[in-house]
Design a protein around this motif. Structure first.
Motif, short mmCIF file in Angstrom:
data_model
loop_
_atom_site.label_atom_id
_atom_site.label_comp_id
_atom_site.label_asym_id
_atom_site.label_seq_id
_atom_site.Cartn_x
_atom_site.Cartn_y
_atom_site.Cartn_z
N SER A 80 41.52 29.51 30.41
CA SER A 80 42.43 30.20 31.33
C SER A 80 42.87 29.27 32.46
O SER A 80 44.04 29.29 32.87
CB SER A 80 41.77 31.46 31.90
OG SER A 80 40.59 31.14 32.61
N LYS A 81 41.95 28.45 32.95
CA LYS A 81 42.30 27.51 34.03
C LYS A 81 43.27 26.46 33.51
O LYS A 81 44.25 26.10 34.19
CB LYS A 81 41.02 26.86 34.57
CG LYS A 81 41.27 25.96 35.77
CD LYS A 81 39.95 25.45 36.34
CE LYS A 81 40.19 24.57 37.58
NZ LYS A 81 38.91 24.07 38.14
N TYR A 111 46.71 28.13 33.00
CA TYR A 111 47.41 28.43 34.25
C TYR A 111 48.00 27.17 34.87
O TYR A 111 49.12 27.19 35.40
CB TYR A 111 46.50 29.14 35.24
CG TYR A 111 47.28 29.81 36.35
CD1 TYR A 111 47.80 31.10 36.16
CD2 TYR A 111 47.54 29.16 37.55
CE1 TYR A 111 48.55 31.71 37.15
CE2 TYR A 111 48.29 29.77 38.54
CZ TYR A 111 48.79 31.04 38.33
OH TYR A 111 49.55 31.64 39.31
N PHE A 145 47.17 35.52 27.11
CA PHE A 145 47.80 34.35 27.73
C PHE A 145 49.27 34.65 28.07
O PHE A 145 49.80 34.12 29.06
CB PHE A 145 47.70 33.13 26.82
CG PHE A 145 46.36 32.46 26.88
CD1 PHE A 145 45.99 31.72 27.99
CD2 PHE A 145 45.47 32.57 25.82
CE1 PHE A 145 44.74 31.10 28.05
CE2 PHE A 145 44.22 31.96 25.88
CZ PHE A 145 43.86 31.22 27.00
N LEU A 196 49.16 36.21 31.33
CA LEU A 196 48.86 35.22 32.36
C LEU A 196 50.10 34.38 32.70
O LEU A 196 50.33 34.03 33.87
CB LEU A 196 47.72 34.31 31.90
CG LEU A 196 47.14 33.35 32.95
CD1 LEU A 196 46.52 34.13 34.10
CD2 LEU A 196 46.11 32.42 32.31
N ARG A 244 45.09 37.71 38.96
CA ARG A 244 44.91 36.44 38.24
C ARG A 244 43.43 36.16 38.01
O ARG A 244 43.04 35.74 36.92
CB ARG A 244 45.55 35.29 39.03
CG ARG A 244 45.42 33.94 38.35
CD ARG A 244 46.03 32.83 39.19
NE ARG A 244 45.29 32.63 40.44
CZ ARG A 244 45.67 31.77 41.39
NH1 ARG A 244 46.77 31.05 41.24
NH2 ARG A 244 44.96 31.64 42.50
N THR A 245 42.62 36.37 39.03
CA THR A 245 41.18 36.15 38.89
C THR A 245 40.59 37.06 37.82
O THR A 245 39.84 36.62 36.95
CB THR A 245 40.47 36.40 40.23
OG1 THR A 245 40.98 35.48 41.21
CG2 THR A 245 38.96 36.22 40.10
N SER A 290 41.93 36.11 34.27
CA SER A 290 41.31 34.86 33.82
C SER A 290 39.88 35.09 33.36
O SER A 290 39.44 34.55 32.34
CB SER A 290 41.34 33.82 34.95
OG SER A 290 42.67 33.49 35.31
N THR A 291 39.15 35.91 34.11
CA THR A 291 37.78 36.25 33.73
C THR A 291 37.75 36.99 32.39
O THR A 291 36.93 36.69 31.51
CB THR A 291 37.12 37.12 34.81
OG1 THR A 291 37.08 36.40 36.05
CG2 THR A 291 35.70 37.52 34.40
N GLU A 325 38.36 34.55 29.49
CA GLU A 325 37.18 33.73 29.20
C GLU A 325 36.11 34.55 28.47
O GLU A 325 35.47 34.06 27.54
CB GLU A 325 36.62 33.14 30.49
CG GLU A 325 37.53 32.12 31.16
CD GLU A 325 37.94 30.98 30.25
OE1 GLU A 325 37.11 30.53 29.43
OE2 GLU A 325 39.10 30.54 30.35
#
Length: 201
Positions: A3-4, A7, A116, A119, A157-158, A161-162, A165
């Motif tokens: 995810s990181k 992004y 994704f 995201l 976003r946090t 993303s979590t 993952e």
């Protein structure tokens, strides 16, 4: 972390697009074609161009003929977006092809690529909301409201993303399994859209 990585690629695509801010600007993908990042960059570039298509078509002064042409481009862009999601899911299907799902493994309602996709759109929302939150000619009230919205988008976003993952970890560990359905869009298909197939007669 996928995810990181994703992004950061989305941010680069958005930044590169806004150097020109032109929906007709050709893409210059900086990543090799055999890299996952190449797919991510292309996916977000399509999303970014479509974001601005949607802005343009909402212009109340747009010429009707130009609007119709743009609507056709939006339809084509939607198809490209769906195709890219399927390419990204193909990457994950191959990556986890060796994993044997555990007894009792569960299916997720959303594939990794569609997560994704969310995201990618979220990155665009954050970019443009930040523009509004810092727009000098806007009123302080406008900037404050946009900053509040931006804070929520950053929290989203946090969380997203979590979730991405955790989904990928579950698939890798066999606790969840992927099952991908090809998107059966009907409106672009000459054999499925009644308006199109009746015109063929």
């Amino acid at each position: 972390m996928f995810s990181k990585l994703a992004y950061s690629v989305f941010e680069q695509s958005i930044k590169d697009y806004h150097q020109f801010d032109n929906v007709d600007q050709p893409i210059n993908n900086p990543f090799p074609k055999d890299k996952f990042e190449h797919l991510l960059y292309l996916k977000n570039w399509i999303d970014t161009v479509q974001w601005h298509f949607e802005d343009i078509i909402r212009d109340p002064q747009i010429d009707p003929a130009a609007a119709l042409t743009l609507k056709r481009r939006i339809d084509a862009s939607n198809q490209e977006r769906t195709d890219m999601v399927e390419y990204i899911d193909s990457y994950f299907l191959q990556k986890y092809s060796h994993v044997k799902a555990k007894d009792g493994a569960k299916i997720n309602s959303e594939s990794p690529a569609w997560a994704f996709d969310r995201l990618s759109i979220l990155a665009l929302k954050i970019y443009h909301m930040n523009e509004e939150a810092t727009r000098a000619e806007a009123t302080q009230e406008h900037r404050d409201k946009c900053q509040e919205k931006l804070n929520i988008l950053l929290e989203q976003r946090t969380d997203l993303s979590t979730a991405i993952e955790e989904l990928l970890t579950d698939i890798e560990n066999g606790d969840k399994f992927m099952k991908v359905y090809k998107q059966m869009k009907m409106y672009n298909d000459d054999d499925l859209n009644p308006v199109l197939y009746q015109n063929k007669k």
